[in-house]
Write a protein that holds these residues in place. Structure first.
Motif, mmCIF file in Angstrom:
data_model
loop_
_atom_site.group_PDB
_atom_site.id
_atom_site.type_symbol
_atom_site.label_atom_id
_atom_site.label_comp_id
_atom_site.label_asym_id
_atom_site.label_seq_id
_atom_site.Cartn_x
_atom_site.Cartn_y
_atom_site.Cartn_z
ATOM 1 N N THR A 113 5.478 -4.910 5.961
ATOM 2 C CA THR A 113 6.789 -4.530 5.760
ATOM 3 C C THR A 113 6.929 -3.866 4.168
ATOM 4 O OG1 THR A 113 7.726 -6.182 7.211
ATOM 5 C CG2 THR A 113 9.169 -5.246 5.519
ATOM 6 N N HIS A 114 6.334 -4.382 3.434
ATOM 7 C CA HIS A 114 6.077 -3.951 1.846
ATOM 8 C C HIS A 114 5.595 -2.686 2.124
ATOM 9 C CE1 HIS A 114 8.182 -7.941 1.293
ATOM 10 N NE2 HIS A 114 8.184 -7.748 -0.153
ATOM 11 N N ILE A 115 4.400 -2.583 2.587
ATOM 12 C CA ILE A 115 3.598 -1.445 2.518
ATOM 13 C C ILE A 115 4.413 -0.421 2.863
ATOM 14 C CG2 ILE A 115 1.603 -0.156 3.543
ATOM 15 C CD1 ILE A 115 0.061 -2.934 3.594
ATOM 16 N N GLU A 116 5.138 -0.370 4.377
ATOM 17 C CA GLU A 116 6.150 0.694 4.563
ATOM 18 C C GLU A 116 7.164 0.729 3.533
ATOM 19 O OE1 GLU A 116 9.391 1.445 8.194
ATOM 20 O OE2 GLU A 116 8.411 -0.383 8.202
ATOM 21 N N ALA A 117 7.806 0.072 2.880
ATOM 22 C CA ALA A 117 8.513 0.254 1.870
ATOM 23 C C ALA A 117 7.877 1.299 0.746
ATOM 24 C CB ALA A 117 9.238 -0.979 1.362
ATOM 25 N N ALA A 118 6.563 0.759 0.500
ATOM 26 C CA ALA A 118 5.912 1.389 -0.766
ATOM 27 C C ALA A 118 5.399 2.941 -0.190
ATOM 28 C CB ALA A 118 4.493 0.717 -0.983
ATOM 29 N N ARG A 119 5.256 3.074 0.987
ATOM 30 C CA ARG A 119 4.892 4.294 1.518
ATOM 31 C C ARG A 119 6.196 5.272 1.696
ATOM 32 N NH1 ARG A 119 3.130 2.740 6.520
ATOM 33 N NH2 ARG A 119 0.952 2.825 5.751
ATOM 34 N N ARG A 120 7.171 4.704 1.963
ATOM 35 C CA ARG A 120 8.394 5.553 1.719
ATOM 36 C C ARG A 120 8.962 5.899 0.644
ATOM 37 N NH1 ARG A 120 11.827 2.311 6.421
ATOM 38 N NH2 ARG A 120 13.689 3.554 5.486
ATOM 39 N N THR A 121 8.939 5.059 -0.353
ATOM 40 C CA THR A 121 9.333 5.051 -1.648
ATOM 41 C C THR A 121 8.653 5.855 -2.761
ATOM 42 O OG1 THR A 121 8.886 2.906 -2.505
ATOM 43 C CG2 THR A 121 11.020 3.449 -1.346
ATOM 44 N N GLN A 122 7.148 5.494 -2.386
ATOM 45 C CA GLN A 122 6.283 6.006 -3.025
ATOM 46 C C GLN A 122 6.210 5.310 -4.393
ATOM 47 O OE1 GLN A 122 3.010 8.133 -2.536
ATOM 48 N NE2 GLN A 122 4.092 7.315 -0.752
ATOM 49 N N LEU A 123 6.773 4.130 -4.420
ATOM 50 C CA LEU A 123 6.641 3.206 -5.518
ATOM 51 C C LEU A 123 5.447 2.279 -5.356
ATOM 52 C CD1 LEU A 123 10.441 2.200 -6.026
ATOM 53 C CD2 LEU A 123 9.128 3.897 -7.173
ATOM 54 N N PRO A 124 4.690 1.882 -6.393
ATOM 55 C CA PRO A 124 3.599 1.190 -6.288
ATOM 56 C C PRO A 124 3.898 -0.231 -5.713
ATOM 57 C CG PRO A 124 4.243 1.091 -8.475
ATOM 58 C CD PRO A 124 4.963 2.322 -7.964
ATOM 59 N N LEU A 125 2.916 -0.883 -4.661
ATOM 60 C CA LEU A 125 3.077 -2.034 -3.957
ATOM 61 C C LEU A 125 2.220 -2.855 -5.184
ATOM 62 C CD1 LEU A 125 3.660 -4.056 -1.747
ATOM 63 C CD2 LEU A 125 1.774 -3.296 -0.668
ATOM 64 N N VAL A 126 2.885 -4.066 -5.371
ATOM 65 C CA VAL A 126 2.135 -4.957 -6.359
ATOM 66 C C VAL A 126 1.566 -5.975 -5.314
ATOM 67 C CG1 VAL A 126 2.511 -6.666 -8.181
ATOM 68 C CG2 VAL A 126 3.770 -4.639 -8.115
ATOM 69 N N ILE A 127 0.269 -6.076 -5.225
ATOM 70 C CA ILE A 127 -0.492 -6.740 -4.348
ATOM 71 C C ILE A 127 -0.926 -8.180 -4.851
ATOM 72 C CG2 ILE A 127 -2.445 -6.920 -2.839
ATOM 73 C CD1 ILE A 127 -2.259 -4.181 -2.544
ATOM 74 N N HIS A 128 -0.466 -9.234 -4.091
ATOM 75 C CA HIS A 128 -0.872 -10.355 -4.383
ATOM 76 C C HIS A 128 -2.006 -10.978 -3.100
ATOM 77 C CE1 HIS A 128 -0.713 -14.975 -5.531
ATOM 78 N NE2 HIS A 128 -1.183 -15.095 -4.423
ATOM 79 N N SER A 129 -3.446 -11.061 -4.052
ATOM 80 C CA SER A 129 -4.463 -11.601 -2.952
ATOM 81 C C SER A 129 -5.178 -12.518 -3.498
ATOM 82 C CB SER A 129 -5.255 -10.342 -2.598
ATOM 83 O OG SER A 129 -6.325 -10.620 -1.611
ATOM 84 N N ARG A 130 -5.291 -13.870 -2.567
ATOM 85 C CA ARG A 130 -6.154 -14.993 -3.154
ATOM 86 C C ARG A 130 -6.972 -15.574 -2.021
ATOM 87 N NH1 ARG A 130 -4.571 -19.851 -7.077
ATOM 88 N NH2 ARG A 130 -6.544 -20.712 -7.338
ATOM 89 N N ASP A 131 -8.090 -15.680 -2.081
ATOM 90 C CA ASP A 131 -9.143 -16.258 -0.971
ATOM 91 C C ASP A 131 -8.778 -15.487 0.388
ATOM 92 O OD1 ASP A 131 -10.005 -17.685 -2.886
ATOM 93 O OD2 ASP A 131 -9.714 -19.532 -1.949
ATOM 94 N N ALA A 132 -8.326 -14.263 0.366
ATOM 95 C CA ALA A 132 -8.049 -13.416 1.486
ATOM 96 C C ALA A 132 -8.763 -12.057 1.550
ATOM 97 C CB ALA A 132 -6.608 -13.222 1.684
ATOM 98 N N ASP A 133 -9.899 -11.874 1.102
ATOM 99 C CA ASP A 133 -10.596 -10.667 0.727
ATOM 100 C C ASP A 133 -10.682 -9.805 2.133
ATOM 101 O OD1 ASP A 133 -10.886 -11.885 -1.507
ATOM 102 O OD2 ASP A 133 -12.676 -11.071 -2.060
ATOM 103 N N GLU A 134 -11.264 -10.403 3.027
ATOM 104 C CA GLU A 134 -11.601 -9.667 4.351
ATOM 105 C C GLU A 134 -10.270 -9.283 4.855
ATOM 106 O OE1 GLU A 134 -14.567 -8.836 5.431
ATOM 107 O OE2 GLU A 134 -15.514 -9.594 3.545
ATOM 108 N N ASP A 135 -9.364 -10.219 5.248
ATOM 109 C CA ASP A 135 -8.018 -9.564 5.918
ATOM 110 C C ASP A 135 -7.366 -8.522 5.003
ATOM 111 O OD1 ASP A 135 -8.691 -11.228 7.852
ATOM 112 O OD2 ASP A 135 -6.974 -12.751 7.519
#
Length: 262
Positions: A113-135
């Motif tokens: 959902t957040h990716i879609e919003a970032a795509r539409r606004t072209q504002l950067p998506l701030v990504i939190h990723s922990r112990d989830a590299d593959e997914d």
């Protein structure tokens, strides 16, 4: 100047002395800060802080820990809230399999959902990723194939493959005080592998205070300690790293305005 691209000034840790914390940041050369949303339903409090200080911007989004609580938040709602001039990013959203505070399916749904919003606004998506590299790599690769969006991997503490794949997909990589910890040799090696034009610095305050402040409450003024370590691993001066990471910030956070020269 330096920019703290990720802090949490709305957290109770700062409530009693927010003015002083921001003043100390300015004194340390940190001229801009982005205070990051963790719950859309509490976004008004985050926005109020950004509105109160010229040097503070904010994001809008739901942290993966809270993803299951805000699955009703739509991309349309995020896009609408992001129209405010002080909102310069979407998120933080992502995947956290270390704490697993929300069902993984809910985290993935929220991230998309957040990716879609970032795509539409072209504002950067701030990504939190922990112990989830593959997914995380799988979702980013799939979603980027459906339409490009700006993004950064914040507070990077993952493996080298996620950093490499992120850079390939056009993402930026932001490092926090973790970079300065004695046992963070692998993170420093990864940081050295990230191109200079894709690096950002942050505090994630009030968490993760860098050396030599480790164990204390973190605050934006301490951005310089991480920037110094990042400069060392890249073999450049602290001044050059400050210049580079600030240029990178304004390229990625294109809605943010440069402060007027003092």
């Amino acid at each position: 100047m330096l920019v703290d691209s990720h802090c949490h000034l709305d957290f109770p840790d700062f409530e009693a002395e927010r003015d002083e914390v921001i003043a100390r940041a300015h004194a340390a050369g940190v001229k801009l800060m982005v205070t990051i949303s963790t719950r859309v339903r509490k976004f008004p409090q985050v926005l109020a802080i950004a509105e109160a200080y010229d040097s503070v911007y904010c994001s809008v989004g739901t942290h993966p820990h809270n993803a299951h609580e805000e699955l009703d938040v739509t991309a349309d709602e995020l896009v609408k809230l992001a129209q405010h001039p002080k909102v310069v990013a979407i998120g933080e959203a992502g995947l956290d399999y270390f704490y697993d505070k929300a069902p993984r399916a809910s985290q993935a749904q929220g991230l998309r959902t957040h990716i879609e919003a970032a795509r539409r606004t072209q504002l950067p998506l701030v990504i939190h990723s922990r112990d989830a590299d593959e997914d995380m790599m799988a979702i980013l690769s799939e979603e980027m194939g459906q339409g490009a969006f700006p993004a950064l991997l914040h507070c990077f503490s993952s493996g080298p493959e996620l950093a490499r794949r992120g850079v390939e997909l056009g993402l930026y990589v932001s490092f926090s005080g973790i970079l300065t910890f004695k046992r963070s040799e692998e993170i420093r090696e990864i940081a050295a592998s990230v191109p200079l034009d894709r690096l950002l610095v942050e505090t994630d305050a009030p968490y993760l205070a860098p050396q030599p402040k480790r164990g204390q409450r973190n605050e934006p003024a301490y951005t310089a300690f991480t920037a110094q370590t990042l400069a060392e691993v890249h073999g450049v001066s602290a001044e050059e790293m400050a210049r580079q990471t600030t240029e990178n910030f304004f390229r990625l956070f294109s809605k943010a305005k440069r402060p007027e020269a003092e």
